[in-house]
Design an enzyme around this catalytic site. Sequence first.
Site, PDB file in Angstrom:
ATOM      1  CG  ASP A 114      -0.387  -0.091   2.516  1.00  0.00           C
ATOM      2  OD1 ASP A 114       0.849  -0.151   2.623  1.00  0.00           O
ATOM      3  OD2 ASP A 114      -1.157  -0.082   3.504  1.00  0.00           O
ATOM      4  CG  ASP A 131       0.645  -3.872   2.480  1.00  0.00           C
ATOM      5  OD1 ASP A 131       0.837  -4.483   3.548  1.00  0.00           O
ATOM      6  OD2 ASP A 131       1.487  -3.137   1.940  1.00  0.00           O
ATOM      7  CE  LYS A 145       3.727  -5.697   3.695  1.00  0.00           C
ATOM      8  NZ  LYS A 145       3.343  -4.495   4.468  1.00  0.00           N
ATOM      9  CD  GLU A 156       1.404  -1.332   7.608  1.00  0.00           C
ATOM     10  OE1 GLU A 156       1.265  -0.439   8.476  1.00  0.00           O
ATOM     11  OE2 GLU A 156       1.727  -1.079   6.431  1.00  0.00           O
ATOM     12  CD  GLU A 176       8.605  -0.064   7.075  1.00  0.00           C
ATOM     13  OE1 GLU A 176       7.560  -0.688   6.800  1.00  0.00           O
ATOM     14  OE2 GLU A 176       8.869   1.063   6.617  1.00  0.00           O
TER      15      GLU A 176
END
Length: 251
Positions: free
Chosen positions: A44, A83, A111, A113, A180
């Site tokens: 994204d 994402d 994926k 977050e 990250e």
Amino acid sequence: MNNATKKLLLMKKRKKKISSITAYDASFARVAEQANIDFILVGDSLGMVIQGCDNTHKVTVEEMVYHIKCVEKGVKNTPIMADLPRVALKNKKTAYSSVKKILKAGASIIKIEYQDKSFGLIEYLLKKKITVCCHLGLKPQFIKSSRDIKVHGKTNKSAKEIIAQADLLNDAGVSMILLECVDSKVAKFISKKVDIPVIGIGSGQHTDGQISVLYDLIGISKKIPSFAKNYLKNKNSVYSALKNYNQDVKK
Ligand code: KIV
């Protein structure tokens, strides 16, 4: 776990480094495949590098689907991770219907977050046999101010928190972890501790693989992170830049 992540898991077991970059269209995806990149992320981050927004917060599921379809046309057998955008995290029902649209468009790994409060969602998706990668450390979807842009895991408390999250997700059955901007010692520790592949960005050299935002790697992003290297410098094609990046990761 599906065939794509089984192959990545085998690479971890054989201590072969995994390479990945983002792509958002068929042409770059084709070049990434020619350069033998192991998997592509339709991130994204497209909100920033394609749409010119200041963050990734408003990327829609429909926009993700459009770019996944473009990338899917450019590759023959490179797995595509995508994402789940922030807007899809409203509730389990919205998340699951968004995941189905993203998979139908051509992605095979989702994926997410990760926040502690989304553990229930992760369990729910795993029960539905979705192949999930959880993104830890710096999570662009939840950045509120520039103070959030920092290396995570530097203090004891923060290191313990990220390690506990990685352990929990590994035990729950996610297929991959992305770190990250995580302190390199913590990233190394997690990569050794968990069974599943750990892919890093700005998290040092000791993860099982590396991922980069394509536009950082070719030096055209508006804000290029300090850890990103310009692989196009002194190279005469995007292909040689990506080939060089791939070789660096494998080393
Ligand atoms: O959206 C994205 O491109 C990402 C990378 C920073 C890994 O999540």
